[in-house]
Design an enzyme around this catalytic site. Structure first.
Site, PDB file in Angstrom:
ATOM      1  N   GLU A 196      37.093 -24.025  19.034  1.00 39.69           N
ATOM      2  CA  GLU A 196      38.034 -23.655  20.105  1.00 39.69           C
ATOM      3  C   GLU A 196      37.371 -22.803  21.176  1.00 39.69           C
ATOM      4  O   GLU A 196      37.956 -22.533  22.210  1.00 39.69           O
ATOM      5  CB  GLU A 196      39.254 -22.927  19.505  1.00 39.69           C
ATOM      6  N   CYS A 213      36.972 -21.012  10.263  1.00 41.48           N
ATOM      7  CA  CYS A 213      36.404 -19.731   9.843  1.00 41.48           C
ATOM      8  C   CYS A 213      37.343 -18.978   8.897  1.00 41.48           C
ATOM      9  O   CYS A 213      37.497 -19.387   7.760  1.00 41.48           O
ATOM     10  CB  CYS A 213      35.999 -18.918  11.073  1.00 41.48           C
ATOM     11  N   HIS A 238      33.634 -22.215  15.146  1.00 40.87           N
ATOM     12  CA  HIS A 238      34.786 -22.080  16.064  1.00 40.87           C
ATOM     13  C   HIS A 238      34.751 -23.092  17.206  1.00 40.87           C
ATOM     14  O   HIS A 238      34.318 -22.750  18.307  1.00 40.87           O
ATOM     15  CB  HIS A 238      34.742 -20.679  16.696  1.00 40.87           C
TER      16      HIS A 238
HETATM   17  N1  GLN Z   1      34.437 -12.735   8.432  1.00 44.25           N
HETATM   18  C1  GLN Z   1      35.800 -13.160   8.577  1.00 44.25           C
HETATM   19  C2  GLN Z   1      36.519 -13.207   7.235  1.00 44.25           C
HETATM   20  O1  GLN Z   1      35.915 -13.046   6.233  1.00 44.25           O
HETATM   21  C3  GLN Z   1      35.883 -14.515   9.249  1.00 44.25           C
HETATM   22  C4  GLN Z   1      35.312 -14.437  10.638  1.00 44.25           C
HETATM   23  C5  GLN Z   1      35.902 -15.390  11.613  1.00 44.25           C
HETATM   24  O2  GLN Z   1      36.997 -15.926  11.418  1.00 44.25           O
HETATM   25  N2  GLN Z   1      35.213 -15.569  12.721  1.00 44.25           N
HETATM   26  O3  GLN Z   1      37.685 -13.382   7.176  1.00 44.25           O
END
Ligand code: GLN
Length: 190
Positions: free
Chosen positions: A173, A80, A171
């Site tokens: 994890e 992410c 994610h």
């Molecule tokens: N929206 C976050 C970003 O732009 C990422 C979200 C996440 O890591 N769950 O950094």
């Protein structure tokens, strides 16, 4: 000796990655300094807020050493915000990026009403679907030549690999399915 896998621990859900690594019998190590980075064989960059993680990494003098280790072949997995940090470009402006992964990423791409969702994802190379949790997730808007797309949602890539670099918009994890973390560990013994 168990593999020494660093987790960039500046902000975000690094503790969940450390738990996953422990469950896999790896030695999970919190990385906040260049010296700590030197001591690991692989690295995970967690989810969180990519702008914050990037700014803190700059402040702690980690951007150069991170780029250097990744260029030298250290296996790395970004989830992410971690995927965003690895990218060469984001669609919506300026923020510190490592530029190691040849993709353009769109942040918060799945839209407001769909900020968080779960999906049974088919992943290239895995026999069973993967329950993927998306939280204000990015998607990959453009992939470079050396980048393989391993999974997509509505044709938007959400899991990509470029050599020893793995990046997911979701994610793993958080769900107890350790297969993607295991993939990173397998690269260490290849
Ligand atoms: N929206 C976050 C970003 O732009 C990422 C979200 C996440 O890591 N769950 O950094």
């Amino acid at each position: 000796m168990p593999a020494r896998v660093g987790v960039l621990s500046l902000q975000g859900d690094f503790r969940e990655h450390l738990k996953t690594l422990a469950a896999l019998g790896a030695d999970g190590i919190e990385v906040r300094t260049p010296a700590q980075l030197e001591g690991v064989d692989a690295l995970i960059i967690p989810g969180g807020e990519s702008t914050t993680i990037g700014k803190l990494a700059e402040r702690f003098g980690l951007m150069g050493p991170l780029r250097h280790r990744i260029e030298a072949g250290m296996p790395v997995y970004g989830t992410c915000a971690g995927m965003i940090l690895l990218a060469r470009e984001v669609t919506d402006g300026e923020q510190p990026l490592l530029g190691a992964l040849d993709v353009v990423v769109e942040r918060n791409a799945f839209g407001r009403q769909n900020e968080s969702f779960e999906e049974e994802l088919a992943i290239d190379g895995l026999d069973e679907p993967f329950r993927a949790v998306f939280i204000r997730a990015p998607w990959v808007a453009k992939v470079g030549e050396g980048v393989e797309v391993l999974a997509a949602v509505d044709d938007h890539p959400v899991l990509v690999r470029q050599g020893h670099i793995l990046a997911s918009a979701f994610h793993p994890e958080l769900t107890g399915d350790h297969r993607l973390h295991q993939m990173l560990l397998d690269w260490l013994v290849d």
